[in-house]
Design a protein around this motif. Structure first.
Motif: not given
Length: 379
Positions: A67-74, A82-84, A88-96, A366-371
């Motif tokens: 996905s160009s929006d988000i993917f999971k990893t370990k 990983v929010i892309c 994604g950056h705006k969402f990340l920094f606005s919810n610090e 929390f939910t982002y991009a439907g996930y």
């Protein structure tokens, strides 16, 4: 024969328990609508791909695959979302501090919090009071840069004359790191001893590599080398702290952050322990070391590949220099005139961020991009 069977049974039991725990952990997440992606191998996840490949390739490959929006990893032992992208950056920094808080990988925590392991019984300065101590000196405020510019210009000019001018070939990244560490040592430690700076530089690279590694303190590992380098840096810093204390006892002025840390107290009147001061200073030096040098080096690389952009920057710099008297150092007004140069620098950092691999921790589901990203996952 019986002993062999007993040992084999114990091994099988341990393996069965490990597999059960792993399966339970992953089944508990399966009920949630997790982002697409792979958690990789048990325990290690996709850490090796992340550490030994290029981080930008690691991310871009998975954006294309999942996905160009988000993917999971370990990675580094942590389940991570990983929010892309700009959104994604705006969402990340606005919810610090609402959905996320800062998280430092375990390797980094072990390297920079040695004072906690060394003296667990000793009461530490509370985090809120500690932050106040670090924020309070005037020379850490943005407006203080105005007063530093002249000295920074002088140090940089001397560095260029010593290491750059008249050379047929130079190693830009290595010299950029020497310059940034020289500036950091001058303003954080009040030291401009070239031999001391050279000793620090020789250890900083190993320590920086180890900050994002598997925290396995075994001979030959990246983390082992990082720990050894950190110990050498810490030893040098404690020598400097002793020198500062001796100087201040004889009336030397408090002109740098190290002096301030030595003198500062929390509301209860407690001073920072010497080991804690050393770790905090080491963290500040790292923050102003490879990231700034990386940005400078990529600036030179990108501008060197674009003669048209180089010509515009050069014209702007010549215009600024034309207004200066012989021997006059840069001031804040000169910096304000370098609008095109600054814009190029911003674009370079956008294309190649100097700081990669920073993490946050989810404070709640929390939910982002439907996930759904579960509480405790790293972001």
């Amino acid at each position: 024969m019986e002993v062999t069977c007993l040992l084999l049974s114990m091994v099988l039991l341990v393996l069965a328990l490990a597999i059960s725990i792993f399966a339970f952990k992953h089944s508990s997440h399966s009920a949630k609508n997790l982002p697409p992606g792979s958690l990789g191998w048990p325990i290690f996840g996709e850490t090796l791909d992340f550490l030994f490949g290029k981080p930008e390739k690691f991310v871009s490959d998975r954006m294309k695959r999942y996905s160009s929006d988000i993917f999971k990893t370990k990675i580094l032992g942590e389940e991570t979302a990983v929010i892309c992208g700009p959104g994604g950056h705006k969402f990340l920094f606005s919810n610090e501090q609402k959905l996320f808080t800062a998280f430092r990988p375990h390797a980094m925590q072990k390297i920079f919090r040695s004072y906690q392991a060394a003296a667990p019984a000793q009461a530490q300065v509370p985090r809120e009071a500690e932050s106040k101590i670090l924020r309070s000196p005037g020379f850490l405020k943005p407006e203080a840069l105005v007063g530093y510019l002249g000295e920074m210009d002088s140090i940089t000019q001397l560095h260029m004359q010593t290491y750059w001018e008249g050379k047929d070939e130079v190693k830009a990244f290595a010299l950029a790191k020497t310059l940034t560490l020289s500036l950091a040592c001058r303003f954080f430690l009040g030291s401009d001893d070239p031999e001391r700076i050279a000793r620090l530089v020789s250890n900083f690279d190993d320590m920086t590599l180890g900050m994002h590694s598997i925290p396995l303190n075994v001979y030959g590992t990246t983390f082992y080398r990082a720990n050894k380098a950190a110990a050498a840096i810490r030893k040098e810093l404690r020598i400097i702290i002793d020198e500062k204390r001796a100087g201040m006892s004889k009336g030397a002025q408090v002109q740098d952050i190290l002096c301030h840390m030595i003198l500062a107290t929390d509301p209860s009147g407690k001073h920072m322990a010497e080991a804690e001061i050393a770790d905090k200073i080491m963290g500040l030096l790292v923050a102003g070391y490879s990231t700034v040098a990386t940005a400078m080096t990529f600036f030179m690389k990108n501008v060197g590949e674009r003669p048209d952009i180089y010509a515009k920057i050069l014209a702007e710099q010549i215009e600024v220099a034309a207004d200066k008297k012989a021997g006059e150092l840069l001031d804040w007004n000169d910096i304000q005139k370098m609008k095109y140069s600054w814009n190029v620098m911003y674009e370079v950092m956008r294309l190649t961020p100097p700081l990669q691999g920073t993490f946050r921790e989810a404070l709640t589901d929390f939910t982002y991009a439907g996930y759904t990203i579960p509480k405790g996952w790293k972001v």
